[in-house]
Design a protein around this motif. Structure first.
Motif, short mmCIF file in Angstrom:
data_model
loop_
_atom_site.label_atom_id
_atom_site.label_comp_id
_atom_site.label_asym_id
_atom_site.label_seq_id
_atom_site.Cartn_x
_atom_site.Cartn_y
_atom_site.Cartn_z
N HIS A 192 58.88 97.04 21.21
CA HIS A 192 59.12 95.60 21.17
C HIS A 192 58.27 95.02 20.05
O HIS A 192 57.28 95.64 19.66
N THR A 193 58.63 93.84 19.60
CA THR A 193 57.85 93.20 18.53
C THR A 193 57.39 91.83 18.98
O THR A 193 58.19 91.03 19.48
N ASP A 194 56.10 91.58 18.84
CA ASP A 194 55.55 90.28 19.20
C ASP A 194 56.07 89.23 18.22
O ASP A 194 55.93 89.38 17.00
N ALA A 195 56.66 88.16 18.79
CA ALA A 195 57.31 87.16 17.94
C ALA A 195 56.30 86.44 17.04
O ALA A 195 56.62 86.05 15.92
N GLU A 196 55.05 86.29 17.51
CA GLU A 196 54.06 85.55 16.73
C GLU A 196 53.37 86.41 15.69
O GLU A 196 53.22 86.02 14.54
N THR A 197 52.94 87.62 16.11
CA THR A 197 52.11 88.44 15.20
C THR A 197 52.93 89.50 14.46
O THR A 197 52.45 90.08 13.49
N GLY A 198 54.11 89.80 14.96
CA GLY A 198 54.92 90.86 14.35
C GLY A 198 54.46 92.25 14.76
O GLY A 198 55.03 93.26 14.36
N GLN A 199 53.41 92.33 15.60
CA GLN A 199 52.88 93.64 16.02
C GLN A 199 53.85 94.32 16.98
O GLN A 199 54.46 93.65 17.82
N GLN A 200 53.94 95.63 16.86
CA GLN A 200 54.82 96.36 17.76
C GLN A 200 54.07 96.86 18.99
O GLN A 200 52.86 97.14 18.91
N TYR A 201 54.76 96.95 20.10
CA TYR A 201 54.13 97.45 21.32
C TYR A 201 55.19 98.08 22.22
O TYR A 201 56.38 97.87 22.02
N THR A 202 54.71 98.84 23.19
CA THR A 202 55.59 99.35 24.26
C THR A 202 55.07 98.79 25.58
O THR A 202 53.96 98.26 25.64
N LEU A 203 55.86 98.90 26.62
CA LEU A 203 55.42 98.45 27.94
C LEU A 203 55.10 99.66 28.80
O LEU A 203 55.93 100.56 28.93
N VAL A 204 53.89 99.68 29.36
CA VAL A 204 53.46 100.81 30.18
C VAL A 204 52.95 100.27 31.52
O VAL A 204 52.67 99.08 31.64
N TYR A 205 52.81 101.13 32.53
CA TYR A 205 52.29 100.67 33.82
C TYR A 205 50.87 100.13 33.66
O TYR A 205 50.04 100.74 32.97
N ALA A 206 50.62 99.01 34.31
CA ALA A 206 49.34 98.31 34.11
C ALA A 206 48.16 99.12 34.66
O ALA A 206 48.27 99.78 35.70
N ARG A 207 47.05 99.04 33.95
CA ARG A 207 45.81 99.69 34.36
C ARG A 207 45.04 98.76 35.29
O ARG A 207 45.43 97.62 35.51
N ASP A 208 43.86 99.23 35.72
CA ASP A 208 43.04 98.39 36.60
C ASP A 208 42.06 97.52 35.81
O ASP A 208 41.15 96.92 36.38
N VAL A 209 42.22 97.45 34.50
CA VAL A 209 41.44 96.51 33.68
C VAL A 209 42.43 95.48 33.15
O VAL A 209 43.37 95.83 32.45
N TRP A 210 42.24 94.22 33.55
CA TRP A 210 43.19 93.18 33.20
C TRP A 210 42.56 92.22 32.20
O TRP A 210 41.57 91.55 32.50
N GLU A 211 43.16 92.18 31.02
CA GLU A 211 42.70 91.24 29.98
C GLU A 211 43.55 89.98 30.10
O GLU A 211 44.66 89.94 29.58
N SER B 62 38.81 91.00 32.90
CA SER B 62 37.97 90.81 31.72
C SER B 62 38.40 89.55 30.98
O SER B 62 39.59 89.35 30.75
N TYR B 63 37.45 88.71 30.64
CA TYR B 63 37.77 87.44 29.96
C TYR B 63 36.73 87.17 28.89
O TYR B 63 35.70 87.86 28.80
N ARG B 64 36.99 86.17 28.08
CA ARG B 64 36.08 85.86 26.96
C ARG B 64 35.70 84.40 26.99
O ARG B 64 36.22 83.62 26.23
#
Ligand SMILES: C[S@@+](CC[C@H](N)C(=O)[O-])C[C@H]1O[C@@H](n2cnc3c(N)ncnc32)[C@H](O)[C@@H]1O
Length: 308
Positions: free
Chosen positions: A198-217, A147-149
């Motif tokens: 984890h924290t995104d260095a640019e946005t400060g948003q927090q996230y975790t790492l999970v196994y990738a799905r079949d929809v790739w952004e 998926s792209y924009r």
């Protein structure tokens, strides 16, 4: 099993006595990566005597049957030149061409190997039926949605902003797969511990790492992207990185016979995979050559022609 048929469907004999125009890239330990100019049927048939059952990963990004003519300034930086045609007499002609390509690719793939075929809505639904026939329905692993924009959207329907990548394996039971991770922002729902955040260095948003799905952004190669070389339909290195990291190991052999701007070769070289890259277009070969010289330190070429 249902089977797709078209006018003129046949299993062709492999072209015989094929001459490959190979440009060698010096590699490690006696192995030489190969950049080859030629039609995919000649190239794949020409590789069979040496590489039948030996290729660990095949990525194919063929023409999509769009009816378009693709020009590029990648070769000289200024005047647009025709890179390749994607014009077909009809859908039957395209499907027969695609079928022939897959039959040859199947012969080259190792028993634990994988193939990724990158297509779009024009032909993807038919192509999947052909893939089922050649590789076996039980060897289907994923339909990946890239998926792209990009700009441009119709007012008559939803904007068409994805490609389809079909992932098949040679065997229904055994294949190389290294699970890849992606960011998830649904952290609290699945009971992650604080230490998983984890924290995104640019946005400060927090996230975790999970196994990738079949929809790739993954963003497409925009006009301001550093990796852009100006070749039409250039795919992002991040996309190929995910394919190569998931379905090959260091030292494995990767093949792409529609190399275009060279993305697969560059990523394979960076990730320590052996590779064979080919394209019918001389501009694609020249673009790949230039790109490798720029992107990969210590790469050097010696030209040779291989007869098979
Ligand atoms: C969609 S582009 C590949 C783009 C590539 N993945 C990249 O990242 O730059 C398709 C390529 O297939 C090549 N091609 C078209 N017909 C071919 C054929 N019969 N044999 C080999 N290459 C062909 C074109 O020259 C073009 O470079």
């Amino acid at each position: 099993m249902a089977e797709l048929t078209w006018r003129g469907k046949c299993r062709p004999a492999h072209p015989a006595d094929v001459q490959l125009q190979t440009v060698d890239v010096v590699g490690n330990g006696g192995w030489h990566n190969r950049l080859i100019q030629g039609d995919r049927a000649h190239v794949l048939a020409g590789l069979l005597p040496e590489f039948a059952g030996a290729v660990d990963l095949i990525y194919l990004d063929p023409p999509f049957a769009t009816g378009g003519k693709f020009s590029t300034t990648a070769a000289n930086g200024t005047t647009p030149q025709l890179a390749y045609y994607d014009v077909w007499a009809d859908e039957d002609a395209y499907l027969q061409w695609f079928y022939e390509t897959l039959l040859l690719a199947h012969g080259l793939l190792a028993d634990t190997g994988s193939i990724y075929v990158h297509l779009a809505h024009h032909i993807g639904h038919y192509a999947r039926a052909v893939l089922d026939e050649v590789f076996g329905r039980d060897c289907f692993q994923n339909e990946i949605i890239w998926s792209y924009r990009t700009g441009g959207a119709s007012r008559r329907r939803f904007a068409r902003k994805h490609d389809n990548i079909f992932f098949y394996t040679k065997s229904p039971d055994h294949w190389t797969f290294c699970p890849q991770k992606e960011r998830s922002h649904m952290m609290y729902r699945y009971g992650f511990r604080k230490s998983d955040f984890h924290t995104d260095a640019e946005t400060g948003q927090q996230y975790t790492l999970v196994y990738a799905r079949d929809v790739w952004e993954i963003p497409s190669v925009g006009s301001a992207t550093a990796e852009r070389v100006g070749y039409p339909t250039q795919k992002p290195e991040r996309l190929l990185e995910r394919v190569l990291r998931a379905s090959s190991k260091e030292g494995d052999l990767v093949l792409d016979c529609f190399i275009g701007s060279g993305t697969t070769a560059v990523v394979a070289q960076k990730l320590g995979r052996r590779w064979i890259a080919a394209d019918a277009s001389p501009i694609a070969i020249e673009t790949t050559r230039k790109r490798l010289l720029t992107a990969v330190p210590d790469v050097s070429f010696t030209t040779q022609t291989t007869h098979t």
